[in-house]
Scaffold this active site. Structure first.
Site, PDB file in Angstrom:
ATOM      1  N   CYS A 129       1.181   1.338   9.207  1.00  0.00           N
ATOM      2  CA  CYS A 129      -0.053   0.903   8.490  1.00  0.00           C
ATOM      3  C   CYS A 129      -0.910   1.709   7.683  1.00  0.00           C
ATOM      4  O   CYS A 129      -1.279   1.535   6.565  1.00  0.00           O
ATOM      5  CB  CYS A 129      -0.854  -0.068   9.382  1.00  0.00           C
ATOM      6  N   HIS A 201      -4.939  -1.452  13.180  1.00  0.00           N
ATOM      7  CA  HIS A 201      -4.281  -1.836  12.436  1.00  0.00           C
ATOM      8  C   HIS A 201      -4.990  -2.113  10.985  1.00  0.00           C
ATOM      9  O   HIS A 201      -6.038  -2.667  11.206  1.00  0.00           O
ATOM     10  CB  HIS A 201      -3.571  -3.062  12.701  1.00  0.00           C
ATOM     11  N   HIS A 229       0.345  -5.231   3.927  1.00  0.00           N
ATOM     12  CA  HIS A 229       0.011  -4.537   5.403  1.00  0.00           C
ATOM     13  C   HIS A 229       1.653  -4.317   5.794  1.00  0.00           C
ATOM     14  O   HIS A 229       2.516  -4.684   5.158  1.00  0.00           O
ATOM     15  CB  HIS A 229      -0.943  -5.311   6.212  1.00  0.00           C
TER      16      HIS A 229
END
Length: 260
Positions: A129, A201, A229
């Site tokens: 990520c 994340h 993402h």
């Protein structure tokens, strides 16, 4: 790359010894000629990835010039993965892959390859990520953000660093209360049944305009807002920014040099 039959046999023997984990090592040039140096694999998932033990690498570098990085693909063909190609570019050295069983060896060298934003494979620490966010800012906004060494599952180490919370200010970000296109959202997403102590994340908030400037690809259906993402075990993608994601946001970050 042409190497002797003796070196090929040593590489294959190492792959056989470490199977079903990935074997890894380096080819070096010494005063006596070329040598293959087996190294330890420090990856937390050694059947799927490799991370050369830095102590073994240092010893190999003390003995001679490193000519190539070698690793095995257990129960797979020696075809380089997307992560292999990206890592080859970072090392700026030829790579050799041996498939085991079988023993076929394939060589490849840096060619300027860069992973696409959409559809890239996941490999923590290399194509994950943070890598996706860094590359988005680099290609969409011309911003070059630093990389950080990060161990797999660092967010499960209670006494470890909180990488996003610790580094966002020094990287040029500041917190805002509402997102706009180009902001980075940092979420806390635990694995089922496991602890998650820190936000782990990062995604790029695209707003209602999901198009990417650097890549022309079909836009997902549905109404926005959208995010870009890269989740573990999945290809990097654009998705609708829904309640389940919004409910996990811990930081909304805006870069001081980004101009929408």
């Amino acid at each position: 790359m042409r190497i002797s039959q003796k070196l090929q046999d040593e590489i294959r023997a190492h792959a056989e010894r470490d199977h079903p984990a990935e074997a890894c090592g380096v080819l070096i040039k010494t005063a006596k000629g070329r040598e293959y140096v087996p190294c330890g694999n420090l990856a937390t998932t050694p059947r799927e990835h490799f991370q050369i033990d830095h102590r073994d690498m240092a010893q190999a570098e003390d003995r001679g010039e490193v000519l190539a990085i070698i690793h095995s693909h257990p129960d797979k063909a020696p075809t380089p993965s997307m992560a292999d190609r990206v890592s080859c570019e970072l090392h700026e050295l030829p790579w050799g892959i041996v498939g085991w069983p079988g023993g076929d060896i394939e060589w490849f060298a840096p060619t300027g390859f860069s992973a696409p934003l959409l559809g890239r494979d996941f490999s923590h620490g290399l194509l994950d990520c943070w890598s996706a966010c860094r590359d988005w800012y680099g290609r969409e906004a011309g911003l070059q953000l630093p990389n950080f060494e990060r161990a797999d599952l660092w967010w499960e180490q209670k006494d470890g660093p909180s990488l996003y919370e610790d580094n966002f200010k020094s990287t040029g970000f500041y917190q805002v209360s509402e997102p706009r296109r180009g902001d980075m959202l940092v979420l806390q997403i635990p694995k089922p049944g496991r602890e998650c102590y820190f936000p782990n994340h990062a995604v790029i908030y695209l707003g209602d305009e999901p198009a990417l400037l650097s890549e022309s690809a079909p836009v997902l259906g549905g109404s926005g807002p959208f995010i870009y993402h890269h989740m573990p075990g999945r290809l990097a993608s654009r998705e609708i920014y829904g309640w389940s994601m919004a409910n996990r946001v811990k930081l909304i970050l805006r870069h001081k040099d980004y101009k929408p």
